[in-house]
Design a protein around this motif. Structure first.
Motif, PDB file in Angstrom:
ATOM      1  N   HIS A   1       0.822  -1.211   0.000  1.00 21.88           N
ATOM      2  CA  HIS A   1       0.000   0.000   0.000  1.00 21.88           C
ATOM      3  C   HIS A   1       0.863   1.271   0.000  1.00 21.88           C
ATOM      4  O   HIS A   1       0.363   2.367  -0.207  1.00 21.88           O
ATOM      5  N   CYS A   2       2.179   1.113   0.206  1.00 16.90           N
ATOM      6  CA  CYS A   2       3.035   2.301   0.277  1.00 16.90           C
ATOM      7  C   CYS A   2       3.729   2.623  -1.034  1.00 16.90           C
ATOM      8  O   CYS A   2       4.277   3.718  -1.187  1.00 16.90           O
TER       9      CYS A   2
ATOM     10  N   LYS B   1       3.995   4.037  -4.514  1.00 22.90           N
ATOM     11  CA  LYS B   1       3.232   4.919  -5.386  1.00 22.90           C
ATOM     12  C   LYS B   1       2.971   4.210  -6.711  1.00 22.90           C
ATOM     13  O   LYS B   1       3.856   3.521  -7.196  1.00 22.90           O
TER      14      LYS B   1
ATOM     15  N   GLU C   1      -0.015   4.004  -5.093  1.00 26.18           N
ATOM     16  CA  GLU C   1      -0.864   3.827  -3.907  1.00 26.18           C
ATOM     17  C   GLU C   1      -0.598   4.988  -2.951  1.00 26.18           C
ATOM     18  O   GLU C   1       0.503   5.538  -2.918  1.00 26.18           O
TER      19      GLU C   1
ATOM     20  N   GLY D   1      -0.277   5.172   0.372  1.00 27.10           N
ATOM     21  CA  GLY D   1       0.217   4.875   1.711  1.00 27.10           C
ATOM     22  C   GLY D   1       1.251   5.839   2.268  1.00 27.10           C
ATOM     23  O   GLY D   1       1.164   6.250   3.432  1.00 27.10           O
TER      24      GLY D   1
ATOM     25  N   ARG E   1       2.877   8.744 -11.251  1.00 21.68           N
ATOM     26  CA  ARG E   1       2.464   7.946 -10.095  1.00 21.68           C
ATOM     27  C   ARG E   1       2.554   8.730  -8.789  1.00 21.68           C
ATOM     28  O   ARG E   1       1.821   8.459  -7.842  1.00 21.68           O
TER      29      ARG E   1
ATOM     30  N   ALA F   1      -0.731   9.227  -6.518  1.00 21.72           N
ATOM     31  CA  ALA F   1      -0.753   8.823  -5.107  1.00 21.72           C
ATOM     32  C   ALA F   1      -1.194   9.982  -4.225  1.00 21.72           C
ATOM     33  O   ALA F   1      -1.994   9.804  -3.303  1.00 21.72           O
TER      34      ALA F   1
ATOM     35  N   ALA G   1      -4.897  10.419  -4.634  1.00 19.44           N
ATOM     36  CA  ALA G   1      -5.627   9.342  -3.955  1.00 19.44           C
ATOM     37  C   ALA G   1      -5.693   9.584  -2.449  1.00 19.44           C
ATOM     38  O   ALA G   1      -6.651   9.179  -1.788  1.00 19.44           O
TER      39      ALA G   1
END
Length: 192
Positions: free
Chosen positions: A98-99, A101, A103, A105, A129, A133, A136
């Motif tokens: 989840h961390c 990118k 993502e 996180g 990305r 991220a 998001a």
């Protein structure tokens, strides 16, 4: 508190296709360190959020990453700049963490650590990305036309953000970190 999140490779330093794996390979982009110093002097605390999959892939180790960051900190200090913290993902893409990118996180970790809502933490980086991220996580996003996005400037000049496929809505484009710093420092105090 005014806090912002920057990418590292292609934003502060030259990116490489084969990873920046040692201090000798870390080379600041022209004007980038001075831009961080200007941001710091303008009251902004700067943190980095960076994918470092070279660790997960066995291309370099934590000692090398720490040595790279020590060189970066010394170079920043020499021009009056400072990075408060470095958040990084050491995982390889196949780890599906989840961390990593794109993502969110790392951005969520920054917001939690500093106790600031993501909507108040602008993010800037050269990789799609990175801004994906940030978006998001709920951060305002800025794409720098350096490193991985440098081709956009070479192909069409400073493009309209609507012309960049996958770019989160509302992302602002800037020539480089210096141009982003100029823009951010010119904003009214309540705006990020």
């Amino acid at each position: 508190m005014k806090l912002l999140i920057l990418d590292r490779d292609g934003t502060l330093n030259r990116s490489r296709d084969d990873h920046v794996a040692s201090p000798d390979e870390w080379e600041a982009l022209p004007g980038a360190l001075e831009a961080v110093a200007r941001l710091n002097h303008g009251g902004w605390r700067v943190v980095l959020a960076t994918n470092q999959s070279g660790i997960g892939r066995g291309l370099f180790d934590m000692a090398s990453l720490n040595a790279i960051h020590a060189k970066m900190h010394r170079a920043l200090a020499a021009v009056g700049g400072r990075v408060e913290a470095i958040f990084f993902c050491p995982h390889a893409p196949e780890d599906a963490c989840h961390c990593r990118k794109p993502e969110p996180g790392l951005f969520e970790q920054v917001a939690e650590r500093f106790g600031i809502p993501p909507a108040e933490v602008p993010v800037a980086g050269n990789a799609l990305r990175h801004v994906q991220a940030g978006a998001a996580a709920g951060c305002p996003t800025h794409l720098l036309l350096t490193g991985k996005s440098g081709h956009l400037r070479r192909e069409v000049g400073v493009p309209d953000s609507a012309l960049v496929p996958g770019l989160p809505t509302g992302t602002l484009l800037h020539d480089d970190l210096g141009a982003f710093a100029d823009w951010l420092l010119a904003q009214p105090a309540a705006t990020s």
